[in-house]
Design a protein around this motif. Sequence first.
Motif, PDB file in Angstrom:
ATOM      1  N   GLU A 129       0.838  -1.211   0.000  1.00  0.00           N
ATOM      2  CA  GLU A 129       0.000   0.000   0.000  1.00  0.00           C
ATOM      3  C   GLU A 129       0.866   1.252   0.000  1.00  0.00           C
ATOM      4  O   GLU A 129       0.612   2.205  -0.741  1.00  0.00           O
ATOM      5  CB  GLU A 129      -0.917   0.028   1.235  1.00  0.00           C
ATOM      6  N   ASN A 159       1.096   3.773  -3.166  1.00  0.00           N
ATOM      7  CA  ASN A 159       0.669   5.166  -2.919  1.00  0.00           C
ATOM      8  C   ASN A 159       1.711   6.152  -3.435  1.00  0.00           C
ATOM      9  O   ASN A 159       1.370   7.172  -4.044  1.00  0.00           O
ATOM     10  CB  ASN A 159       0.476   5.414  -1.421  1.00  0.00           C
ATOM     11  N   LYS A 162       1.553   6.275  -7.112  1.00  0.00           N
ATOM     12  CA  LYS A 162       0.293   6.881  -7.583  1.00  0.00           C
ATOM     13  C   LYS A 162       0.189   8.360  -7.257  1.00  0.00           C
ATOM     14  O   LYS A 162      -0.244   9.171  -8.061  1.00  0.00           O
ATOM     15  CB  LYS A 162      -0.909   6.157  -6.944  1.00  0.00           C
ATOM     16  N   HIS A 163       0.543   8.711  -6.016  1.00  0.00           N
ATOM     17  CA  HIS A 163       0.250  10.072  -5.548  1.00  0.00           C
ATOM     18  C   HIS A 163       1.451  11.007  -5.533  1.00  0.00           C
ATOM     19  O   HIS A 163       1.280  12.213  -5.651  1.00  0.00           O
ATOM     20  CB  HIS A 163      -0.375  10.022  -4.149  1.00  0.00           C
ATOM     21  N   GLY A 174      -7.003   1.826   0.861  1.00  0.00           N
ATOM     22  CA  GLY A 174      -5.594   1.744   1.257  1.00  0.00           C
ATOM     23  C   GLY A 174      -5.365   2.054   2.721  1.00  0.00           C
ATOM     24  O   GLY A 174      -4.808   1.242   3.465  1.00  0.00           O
TER      25      GLY A 174
HETATM   26 MG   LIG Z   1      -3.477   3.803  -1.764  1.00  0.00          MG
END
Ligand SMILES: [Mg+2]
Length: 368
Positions: free
Chosen positions: A281, A285, A288-289, A331
């Motif tokens: 996770e 993350n 992705k972020h 998440g």
């Molecule tokens: Mg996430």
Amino acid sequence: MKQSDDWHLTDALHYDQGRGDPFAAAVRATRMPMVITDPAKFDNPIVFCNEAFQQLTGYDREEIIGRNCRFLQGPDTDEASISRVRVAIQSGHDVEADLLNYRKDRSTFWNALYLSPVRDESGIIRFFFASQMDVSERVLSQQAITDKKVMVEREVDRRTADLRAALEAKTLLLHEVDHRVKNNLTMIGSLLRLQVRTIDDPDVAAKLDSMLERVDALAVVHRQLYQSSDLARFDLGTFVHNLAIDVVGASGRTDIHLHLDTRQLYVDAAHASALGLILNEILTNAIKHAFDNGKSGHLSVVVDDQSSMGIISICDDGPGMPSTKRTRSIGTSLITRLARQARAEATWRDNAPGTCVTITFPRSETET
Ligand SMILES: [Mg+2]
Ligand SMILES: Nc1ncnc2c1ncn2[C@@H]1O[C@H](COP(=O)(O)OP(=O)(O)OP(=O)(O)O)[C@@H](O)[C@H]1O
């Protein structure tokens, strides 16, 4: 009384009990078997034996006197002990030995022999004095103990081998289970992949993709479990190292620079899946972020094995966490629940710029 040149102690000892030297009388009467040999005569023959010696060996005095002590030996008398006695006689030393001796009726007994030279004033050895004792009981019980010990050791070896075989069988079985779980997860992944292709809504497809990544991460945990020879422990340090490479690789991004500072760090195998998913996770993350919209950057993974707790930090140099977090995301709630399960703690802090997520968890107490 003037003694003649060929005066011998043995002559004195031949006196009837009570008539001669009181020491001689004592030697004759004692219950300890004793002999005296005369090294001045050919083959060092016995020149005196007491009553107890005759009883011990079953021979009469006439059969004993004039013979070398070796007539008590037989086929099973230990050669090494005999030669030890022989060497002591030759060099004029005391000697102690347990000898297997034979009686007149050929029955055997263990004879604790103590032999010492008797010297005259000029230092010449005049006699050898030998006391004997039947120690058959002691020697036989010692032998019985030794035999028992060998038997017990053999039994322990056999049981250890059985236990080792049972453990190997259990290891094989557990590896087989992990192998099957991994294969099933891979199959679930394939099914989800087929499903993703049929979905037009990019939002739903992205969510399914995230699920796929979680299933993949679990499959990696199980692959590492069945490949390890260690049943009780899981090397989370090596896992996060490989997972970070996989996750960055799967993103197809070449502008995310990965810095790995990892080492082996073991956790209980029971926590492997939960901790593996948490790390997945955190890593996904970051991809992705922190590096969305094509933003390049650095991602570091540091494994710290210096404290009693295990610590893994995953840091990016992205925009940092938003001030208000989405509340319905899977998440974050996954991390919270799994952390509770694995007795781990996840903390987020500003990396100025970017985000650092650190998880702290108990290390395995099992030694290899
Ligand atoms: Mg996430
Ligand atoms: N490394 C990061 N850098 C910047 N923002 C982050 C980072 N990690 C998380 N966030 C922010 O926190 C939010 C919550 O993350 P969380 O993992 O719970 O949800 P998600 O990743 O959006 O969706 P999913 O449920 O699929 O994981 C994200 O939407 C994102 O805005």
